[in-house]
Design an enzyme around this catalytic site. Sequence first.
Site, PDB file in Angstrom:
ATOM      1  N   ASP A   4       1.888   1.635   5.792  1.00  0.00           N
ATOM      2  CA  ASP A   4       0.606   2.249   5.423  1.00  0.00           C
ATOM      3  C   ASP A   4      -0.035   2.813   6.684  1.00  0.00           C
ATOM      4  O   ASP A   4       0.549   2.764   7.768  1.00  0.00           O
ATOM      5  CB  ASP A   4      -0.311   1.220   4.731  1.00  0.00           C
ATOM      6  CG  ASP A   4      -1.195   1.891   3.678  1.00  0.00           C
ATOM      7  OD1 ASP A   4      -1.909   2.855   4.025  1.00  0.00           O
ATOM      8  OD2 ASP A   4      -1.161   1.470   2.515  1.00  0.00           O
TER       9      ASP A   4
ATOM     10  N   GLU B 220      -2.936   8.832  -3.450  1.00  0.00           N
ATOM     11  CA  GLU B 220      -4.114   9.150  -2.638  1.00  0.00           C
ATOM     12  C   GLU B 220      -3.887  10.145  -1.504  1.00  0.00           C
ATOM     13  O   GLU B 220      -4.467  10.023  -0.443  1.00  0.00           O
ATOM     14  CB  GLU B 220      -4.708   7.851  -2.077  1.00  0.00           C
ATOM     15  CG  GLU B 220      -5.137   6.894  -3.174  1.00  0.00           C
ATOM     16  CD  GLU B 220      -5.807   5.635  -2.654  1.00  0.00           C
ATOM     17  OE1 GLU B 220      -6.861   5.277  -3.207  1.00  0.00           O
ATOM     18  OE2 GLU B 220      -5.304   5.002  -1.722  1.00  0.00           O
TER      19      GLU B 220
ATOM     20  N   HIS C 129      -0.722   7.783   3.346  1.00  0.00           N
ATOM     21  CA  HIS C 129      -0.665   6.403   3.856  1.00  0.00           C
ATOM     22  C   HIS C 129       0.435   6.295   4.912  1.00  0.00           C
ATOM     23  O   HIS C 129       1.178   5.318   4.962  1.00  0.00           O
ATOM     24  CB  HIS C 129      -0.431   5.412   2.707  1.00  0.00           C
ATOM     25  CG  HIS C 129      -1.627   5.269   1.804  1.00  0.00           C
ATOM     26  ND1 HIS C 129      -2.773   4.597   2.183  1.00  0.00           N
ATOM     27  CD2 HIS C 129      -1.860   5.729   0.554  1.00  0.00           C
ATOM     28  CE1 HIS C 129      -3.659   4.632   1.186  1.00  0.00           C
ATOM     29  NE2 HIS C 129      -3.130   5.335   0.189  1.00  0.00           N
TER      30      HIS C 129
HETATM   31  C1  ACM Z   1      -3.492   2.172  -4.771  1.00  0.00           C
HETATM   32  O1  ACM Z   1      -4.185   1.205  -5.046  1.00  0.00           O
HETATM   33  N1  ACM Z   1      -3.913   3.087  -3.921  1.00  0.00           N
HETATM   34  C2  ACM Z   1      -2.194   2.357  -5.371  1.00  0.00           C
END
Ligand code: ACM
Length: 787
Positions: free
Chosen positions: A211, A351, A286
């Site tokens: 991440d 995201e 991420h």
């Molecule tokens: C997430 O909670 N961004 C998958």
Amino acid sequence: MTSCARILIPALLAALCGCAGAPRMQAPSAQTGPALIPLPVKMTARPGHFRLDGSTVTASSGEAEEVAEYVAQLIRRGTGWQLARAAGVPPDSNAIVLELTGSPAASDAEGYTLEITPQRILIKAARPAGLFYGVQTLRQLWPAAWEGPAPAVQAEPARIPCLVINDQPRYSWRGGHLDVCRHFFPIEFIYRYIDYLAMNKMNTFHWHLTDDQGWRIEIKKYPLLTEVGGWRVDRSGDHWNKRAPQQPGEKATYGGYYSQEEIRAVVEYASSRFITIVPEIEMPAHAGAALAAYPRFSCTGGPFTVPPGGVWPIVNLYCAGDDTTFSFLQDILDEVIGLFPGDYIHIGGDEADKSEWKKCPKCQARIRTENLGDETGLQSYMIRRMEGYLHSRGKRIIGWDEILEGGLAPRAAVMSWRGMQGGIDAARADHDVVMTPTDYCYFDYYQGPADFEPLSIGGYIPIETVYAFEPTPASLDEKQAKHILGCQANLWTEFIATPEHAEYMLFPRLLAMAEVAWSPKSSRGWDHFLDRLTAFLPRLEAMGVNYSRSLYSVKPVLERSSDGRSALVALKSPAPFAVIHYTLDGAEPTAASPRYESPITLQGSSTIKAGLFLDGALQGRIVAVPFLVHKASGQKVTYTHPWSDRYQAAGPTALVDGLTGSKNYNDGSWQGFEQHDLEVVIDLGREMEIRRVSSSYLEDFGSWIFAPREVSYAFSDKGKEFQTLAVLPGGGIQDGNEITIHHFGRDFSNVRARYLKVTAKNIGVCPPDHAGAGGKAWLFVDEIIVE
Ligand code: ACM
Ligand code: ZN
């Protein structure tokens, strides 16, 4: 910078989670017998018991032997007894017999039968996994003290009740996820987490290994991924969302990673517990830690540092226009494939803010040459290309539901987290799905009143809500429903820095998720579960698990009289077998305080404090409910803008009912205004002296609730022309996950009036760096106090 979007839109939560009064499900199953979690499909209690002691033997052959060794090991750890292994034909007395039936039916792969007679314990299953789950059931029949880390000094023989169980799981994916990036967890805890999953008959460990804030898996071809990407500056003293980036010359000291050798050992251990590990390698977003190590795979070329806290929006993505990015990711995945034998690799996909892709000539060229339309198409291209690669290497991909956008890659499975819709769409398109919606499955959310809990990312998912989760949407037909592989608890760790805190967030909610994943839907019943859970807790205690007792807090329900001068308080217990003691004099209640029997009337300003007691011991926290009587109590309030029907609180009397809200926006005391200002006039009934006015507002950034920009108080004798005597500026947006109640109070002298106008300005829309940027902002107010 703020946290990512693992936050709740209040409206969604209210609609889905049943927070205001958990749904009481159907009556407990008719099954009788010992308290087991997850509840078996079929259990019949029989008279008598089997005596398990140091002279008991185990009997097994072939593939069953490993499970027999496991059960002997558990008993050895609990008691010190070294059970002998019977050679040859299984003895027909004083034996634990594990038998493989060899049924080839895939649907039997994890099922088992457990038959306990005074003569023997017999576990039969088609496959070793079934035997293993039979052992997990047996474990709950022996003394909790055997679960301790060291053998009892002198273990007593155990009386194991006679019964017959036929059992098999409802779902094939029963998962637990752990984010080891936001905080690094020592390898010992990974083993422990695997044991926790196994004990609950869960079979999938989703290991979130990469991440922005850390890259945690050794990749031999790219050593900087861990040398650089595994470490960040330590800002643990600062709020997660307010951490300054690494400064020039500053050393990155917080972090760690798992070597390939360690990972191999974990994979082998997990396999001995019948747990498949699904590694997650995030892309295209991420990726901050990876790009700090290898900035050339970004669109801008960097440089970057590993962020020590929240990043939002997530704009630093892998460059999808450059083929070297794909070679880099494929090289990484080659090593990942070599470590993890399971079918699935999780490629993230969530995201990604694509603003850098918009500016990047290479990304734009790719969109043109591949005819992808836009950046969403580019993300879809990237995921499809990675899917193709992994498919060629014999693996399947699973990704967060954003991978549906721009077209789903063939064969891809979807992990539905932004609600259930992504999963529904995927199942209808013939793709497999794991349901893990935030409203039920995000164990980083609060499980009790935020006033008492350790700081969390937000939300509110008490265990009743987890238990009420139904992973298979009713809107799917039978064929589509088969694509729902199961469900999973997710533990993101922005706010969780230690194994002890992780255990606190996991337990006891994991037991509820385990039952959702394993037991037949028709057999579930909250009251029955709660009884069994309470019986289970001594096991967690013996294991030294730092489980949360938040469940065992009194839930007050208030009704006030129409004049606002008295209130009737009912104290609800989540555990019918526990007793409530309370005080009205400000003292902390003890087992010697008055016992609650029926609703209590509060006359005038007062505070009731109550606690839940089991065998004389306080469980959970003391709950305090202040009730205020003041000059505006019960008076008429006229609204310029309506309150939201989703957050009505007491409706027209909510602001003068004497009740103040907690840090839980959904506690029934907060009245919500969506995008509107609060503008109300209170008629005090007659002209009177006013010495002080105050009003309070909730700020819960993660739930789109913001403090007002400004609060003003104006007065009038006739209710027509108002004179503004106080304008109180708001403190700005906090940009953090701390939930705060803001009080706006002002003292007055020589003010006499009959009418008071209170205006609180809503900030209108969520600020630009918020997950809900541009969306309607909420204003929450509880009480306007006039003295
Ligand atoms: C997430 O909670 N961004 C998958
Ligand atoms: Zn690019």
